[in-house]
Design a protein around this motif. Structure first.
Motif, PDB file in Angstrom:
ATOM      1  N   VAL A  98     127.546 -17.536 -48.809  1.00  0.00           N
ATOM      2  CA  VAL A  98     126.170 -17.042 -48.830  1.00  0.00           C
ATOM      3  C   VAL A  98     125.707 -17.083 -50.282  1.00  0.00           C
ATOM      4  O   VAL A  98     126.296 -16.414 -51.138  1.00  0.00           O
ATOM      5  CB  VAL A  98     126.065 -15.604 -48.296  1.00  0.00           C
ATOM      6  CG1 VAL A  98     124.629 -15.103 -48.369  1.00  0.00           C
ATOM      7  CG2 VAL A  98     126.582 -15.529 -46.870  1.00  0.00           C
ATOM      8  N   GLU A 109     125.319 -13.826 -52.915  1.00  0.00           N
ATOM      9  CA  GLU A 109     125.481 -12.620 -52.088  1.00  0.00           C
ATOM     10  C   GLU A 109     125.602 -11.362 -52.935  1.00  0.00           C
ATOM     11  O   GLU A 109     124.966 -10.341 -52.637  1.00  0.00           O
ATOM     12  CB  GLU A 109     126.705 -12.758 -51.184  1.00  0.00           C
ATOM     13  CG  GLU A 109     126.930 -11.522 -50.322  1.00  0.00           C
ATOM     14  CD  GLU A 109     128.028 -11.700 -49.297  1.00  0.00           C
ATOM     15  OE1 GLU A 109     128.351 -10.706 -48.618  1.00  0.00           O
ATOM     16  OE2 GLU A 109     128.570 -12.821 -49.173  1.00  0.00           O
ATOM     17  N   GLU A 110     126.412 -11.407 -53.990  1.00  0.00           N
ATOM     18  CA  GLU A 110     126.580 -10.219 -54.825  1.00  0.00           C
ATOM     19  C   GLU A 110     125.265  -9.805 -55.480  1.00  0.00           C
ATOM     20  O   GLU A 110     124.952  -8.613 -55.566  1.00  0.00           O
ATOM     21  CB  GLU A 110     127.654 -10.470 -55.885  1.00  0.00           C
ATOM     22  CG  GLU A 110     129.053 -10.628 -55.321  1.00  0.00           C
ATOM     23  CD  GLU A 110     129.474  -9.385 -54.547  1.00  0.00           C
ATOM     24  OE1 GLU A 110     129.176  -8.253 -55.014  1.00  0.00           O
ATOM     25  OE2 GLU A 110     130.094  -9.536 -53.478  1.00  0.00           O
ATOM     26  N   LEU A 124     122.307 -10.448 -54.292  1.00  0.00           N
ATOM     27  CA  LEU A 124     121.444  -9.918 -53.237  1.00  0.00           C
ATOM     28  C   LEU A 124     121.760  -8.450 -52.964  1.00  0.00           C
ATOM     29  O   LEU A 124     120.860  -7.623 -52.800  1.00  0.00           O
ATOM     30  CB  LEU A 124     121.614 -10.745 -51.958  1.00  0.00           C
ATOM     31  CG  LEU A 124     121.060 -12.174 -51.994  1.00  0.00           C
ATOM     32  CD1 LEU A 124     121.462 -12.925 -50.734  1.00  0.00           C
ATOM     33  CD2 LEU A 124     119.538 -12.159 -52.136  1.00  0.00           C
ATOM     34  N   ARG A 125     123.050  -8.133 -52.914  1.00  0.00           N
ATOM     35  CA  ARG A 125     123.437  -6.739 -52.680  1.00  0.00           C
ATOM     36  C   ARG A 125     123.005  -5.857 -53.846  1.00  0.00           C
ATOM     37  O   ARG A 125     122.535  -4.740 -53.656  1.00  0.00           O
ATOM     38  CB  ARG A 125     124.947  -6.644 -52.482  1.00  0.00           C
ATOM     39  CG  ARG A 125     125.433  -7.292 -51.184  1.00  0.00           C
ATOM     40  CD  ARG A 125     126.902  -6.997 -50.921  1.00  0.00           C
ATOM     41  NE  ARG A 125     127.372  -7.677 -49.732  1.00  0.00           N
ATOM     42  CZ  ARG A 125     127.172  -7.239 -48.492  1.00  0.00           C
ATOM     43  NH1 ARG A 125     126.501  -6.106 -48.286  1.00  0.00           N
ATOM     44  NH2 ARG A 125     127.624  -7.920 -47.451  1.00  0.00           N
ATOM     45  N   VAL A 168     119.292  -5.836 -51.070  1.00  0.00           N
ATOM     46  CA  VAL A 168     119.103  -6.498 -49.779  1.00  0.00           C
ATOM     47  C   VAL A 168     120.104  -5.908 -48.793  1.00  0.00           C
ATOM     48  O   VAL A 168     121.298  -5.794 -49.092  1.00  0.00           O
ATOM     49  CB  VAL A 168     119.298  -8.019 -49.903  1.00  0.00           C
ATOM     50  CG1 VAL A 168     119.159  -8.703 -48.551  1.00  0.00           C
ATOM     51  CG2 VAL A 168     118.301  -8.585 -50.908  1.00  0.00           C
ATOM     52  N   ASP A 196     122.474  -5.219 -45.290  1.00  0.00           N
ATOM     53  CA  ASP A 196     123.520  -6.009 -44.647  1.00  0.00           C
ATOM     54  C   ASP A 196     122.965  -6.909 -43.548  1.00  0.00           C
ATOM     55  O   ASP A 196     123.456  -8.016 -43.339  1.00  0.00           O
ATOM     56  CB  ASP A 196     124.584  -5.087 -44.045  1.00  0.00           C
ATOM     57  CG  ASP A 196     125.420  -4.401 -45.109  1.00  0.00           C
ATOM     58  OD1 ASP A 196     125.387  -4.864 -46.271  1.00  0.00           O
ATOM     59  OD2 ASP A 196     126.105  -3.419 -44.792  1.00  0.00           O
ATOM     60  N   ILE A 235     121.539 -10.008 -45.151  1.00  0.00           N
ATOM     61  CA  ILE A 235     122.604 -10.838 -45.685  1.00  0.00           C
ATOM     62  C   ILE A 235     123.343 -11.552 -44.559  1.00  0.00           C
ATOM     63  O   ILE A 235     123.709 -12.724 -44.683  1.00  0.00           O
ATOM     64  CB  ILE A 235     123.570  -9.991 -46.534  1.00  0.00           C
ATOM     65  CG1 ILE A 235     122.865  -9.560 -47.825  1.00  0.00           C
ATOM     66  CG2 ILE A 235     124.844 -10.769 -46.861  1.00  0.00           C
ATOM     67  CD1 ILE A 235     123.680  -8.627 -48.690  1.00  0.00           C
ATOM     68  N   GLU A 236     123.537 -10.874 -43.433  1.00  0.00           N
ATOM     69  CA  GLU A 236     124.179 -11.511 -42.286  1.00  0.00           C
ATOM     70  C   GLU A 236     123.325 -12.655 -41.752  1.00  0.00           C
ATOM     71  O   GLU A 236     123.841 -13.686 -41.317  1.00  0.00           O
ATOM     72  CB  GLU A 236     124.422 -10.484 -41.179  1.00  0.00           C
ATOM     73  CG  GLU A 236     125.089 -11.037 -39.939  1.00  0.00           C
ATOM     74  CD  GLU A 236     126.440 -11.668 -40.211  1.00  0.00           C
ATOM     75  OE1 GLU A 236     126.805 -12.599 -39.472  1.00  0.00           O
ATOM     76  OE2 GLU A 236     127.131 -11.238 -41.171  1.00  0.00           O
ATOM     77  N   TYR A 288     121.367 -14.509 -43.624  1.00  0.00           N
ATOM     78  CA  TYR A 288     121.608 -15.602 -44.574  1.00  0.00           C
ATOM     79  C   TYR A 288     122.949 -16.282 -44.291  1.00  0.00           C
ATOM     80  O   TYR A 288     123.076 -17.510 -44.390  1.00  0.00           O
ATOM     81  CB  TYR A 288     121.604 -15.074 -46.009  1.00  0.00           C
ATOM     82  CG  TYR A 288     120.257 -14.601 -46.504  1.00  0.00           C
ATOM     83  CD1 TYR A 288     119.077 -15.145 -46.010  1.00  0.00           C
ATOM     84  CD2 TYR A 288     120.160 -13.603 -47.480  1.00  0.00           C
ATOM     85  CE1 TYR A 288     117.838 -14.705 -46.459  1.00  0.00           C
ATOM     86  CE2 TYR A 288     118.927 -13.164 -47.943  1.00  0.00           C
ATOM     87  CZ  TYR A 288     117.772 -13.719 -47.421  1.00  0.00           C
ATOM     88  OH  TYR A 288     116.552 -13.280 -47.870  1.00  0.00           O
ATOM     89  N   ARG A 289     123.946 -15.468 -43.937  1.00  0.00           N
ATOM     90  CA  ARG A 289     125.270 -16.012 -43.632  1.00  0.00           C
ATOM     91  C   ARG A 289     125.202 -16.952 -42.424  1.00  0.00           C
ATOM     92  O   ARG A 289     125.783 -18.046 -42.434  1.00  0.00           O
ATOM     93  CB  ARG A 289     126.248 -14.872 -43.380  1.00  0.00           C
ATOM     94  CG  ARG A 289     127.654 -15.337 -43.017  1.00  0.00           C
ATOM     95  CD  ARG A 289     128.631 -14.199 -42.936  1.00  0.00           C
ATOM     96  NE  ARG A 289     128.926 -13.671 -44.262  1.00  0.00           N
ATOM     97  CZ  ARG A 289     128.487 -12.497 -44.739  1.00  0.00           C
ATOM     98  NH1 ARG A 289     127.737 -11.716 -43.973  1.00  0.00           N
ATOM     99  NH2 ARG A 289     128.785 -12.110 -45.961  1.00  0.00           N
TER     100      ARG A 289
END
Length: 310
Positions: free
Chosen positions: A201, A204-205, A207-208, A212, A214, A217-218, A220-221
Motif C-alpha cells: 500500500v 501506508e505509514e 497515511l496512518r 487516515v 483503517d 487504508i484497507e 487502498y490495499r
C-alpha cells in the motif's frame, strides 16, 4: 571476443548460439551440464561445454615447479577430461550436437567473454563447485558473472530428473518482466507456471501518520492488490497465454521472502527472475530480490538479462 579476455582458446573458432554450460568437472557442474543438455534438446539447438583453466593458478604453479612442462601437462589433462565428458554426452544423447571449449584465463571474465562471442540462448552453471559448498553467495563466481552477463544465466542446484514442471516467475512490472515471462515459457513449455508479484500500500505509514483510518487504508490495499492482479493478467495476455497456462500469486510486503516462501510451498523446480528490479539503484549491480533468490531458494534459478524495448 573482447580484447584481453583470454590467453588460450581451444578450438580457436567457437560455435555460435546454442547453450553454453560452464564446468569445473565437479559434481555440481556435472548436474549443470546435464541440465544444459536437456535444455538444448528442448530448444532444438546445440550444446557447448566450456572449461576455464585459471591462468593465475597455472602461472604460479609453473613458477614453483619451473619450466613449461607442468603447464603443458595441466592443459593436456584438462583437455582430455573435457573431451571425455563431451564424448559421454554425445553417447548419451546422439541427436544432440555437443562441442567442447577450453579457455585459459579467468573464470568470470572468460565465461562472459565466450558468451558474448557465441551469443548463446543462455549460460548454465552449477550452484556448487569443487569444494562442494552451496553457491551462490554474495561475491562468488555466479554473482560476479551475473553482474557482467549479457545473456540469461541458469544456476543449477538439482540433478535434472526431468524437464521443468513447476515454475515460479517473479514479476515486478519493470522492463525485465515481459522478457522474463517469454524466457520461462521457452525453457519450460509444458510446466505449471505461477506469476508472483509482491505489492504494498503506497505510503501506508504516512497515511496512518496523517490520520487516515483503517477502513480507508484497507480500501487502498484492495485497490493495490487488484491493480497487481490485472497487471499480471495483462502481461500474460500480451504473450498470448490462455488462462489455463498460468496462475497468479499475490503477496503483500517484501518480495524477497515471498519468493522463497512460494518456491518452497509450491515445490518449484525453477524460479525465473529478472536481473534487475524497478529501483534505478539496483541496476548498478544485481537487483536485491534477485540476489536473495540466488542465495535462498532451494531450486534452480534462471536469471533473465533482457529488458523490454521502449
Amino acid at each position: 571476443m573482447s580484447e584481453g579476455v583470454t590467453t588460450t582458446t581451444w578450438p580457436t573458432t567457437l560455435p555460435q548460439g546454442g547453450v553454453v554450460a560452464a564446468t569445473d568437472f565437479s559434481p555440481g557442474a556435472q548436474a549443470a551440464v546435464h541440465r544444459a543438455a536437456r535444455l538444448a534438446q528442448g530448444l532444438g539447438t546445440h550444446l557447448t561445454v566450456l572449461h576455464v583453466l585459471q591462468h593465475d593458478w597455472i602461472t604460479e604453479l609453473t613458477t614453483w615447479l619451473g619450466g613449461a612442462q607442468p603447464r603443458e601437462r595441466i592443459v593436456a589433462d584438462a583437455r582430455a577430461t573435457l573431451e571425455e565428458l563431451v564424448h559421454a554426452m554425445r553417447a548419451q544423447s546422439p541427436a544432440l550436437a555437443v562441442h567442447a571449449a577450453l579457455v585459459e584465463g579467468h573464470p568470470v571474465r572468460d565465461i562472459d567473454g565466450v558468451a558474448r562471442q557465441c551469443q548463446p540462448y543462455c549460460v548454465v552453471l552449477g550452484a556448487s563447485g569443487r569444494g562442494g559448498a552451496q553457491l551462490p553467495v554474495l561475491g562468488t563466481t555466479v554473482e560476479r558473472l551475473l553482474r557482467k552477463a549479457g545473456q540469461p544465466v541458469l544456476v543449477v542446484r538439482q540433478p535434472p530428473q526431468r524437464s521443468y514442471q513447476r515454475v515460479l516467475v517473479a514479476v515486478d512490472f519493470s522492463p525485465w518482466s515481459a522478457p522474463t515471462l517469454d524466457l520461462a515459457a521457452a525453457v519450460a513449455p509444458q510446466a505449471n507456471i505461477w506469476l508472483l508479484h509482491a505489492y504494498t500500500v503506497p505510503y501506508e505509514e504516512k497515511l496512518r501518520f496523517a490520520g487516515v483510518d483503517d477502513e480507508m487504508i484497507e480500501l487502498y490495499r484492495q485497490r493495490a492488490r487488484e491493480r497487481a492482479r490485472n497487471g499480471l493478467h495483462h502481461l500474460a495476455q500480451q504473450r498470448g497465454w490462455p488462462p489455463t497456462r498460468y496462475q497468479t500469486v499475490l503477496h503483500e510486503g517484501d518480495a524477497a521472502p515471498a519468493l522463497v516462501y512460494e518456491a518452497v510451498q509450491r515445490d518449484c523446480d525453477l524460479v525465473v527472475i529478472g536481473k534487475h528490479g524497478v529501483s534505478a539503484a539496483e541496476e548498478l549491480l544485481l537487483g536485491s530480490v534477485t540476489k536473495h533468490a540466488l542465495a535462498q531458494v532451494p531450486c534452480d534459478v534462471l536469471v533473465s538479462t533482457l529488458q523490454a524495448s521502449a
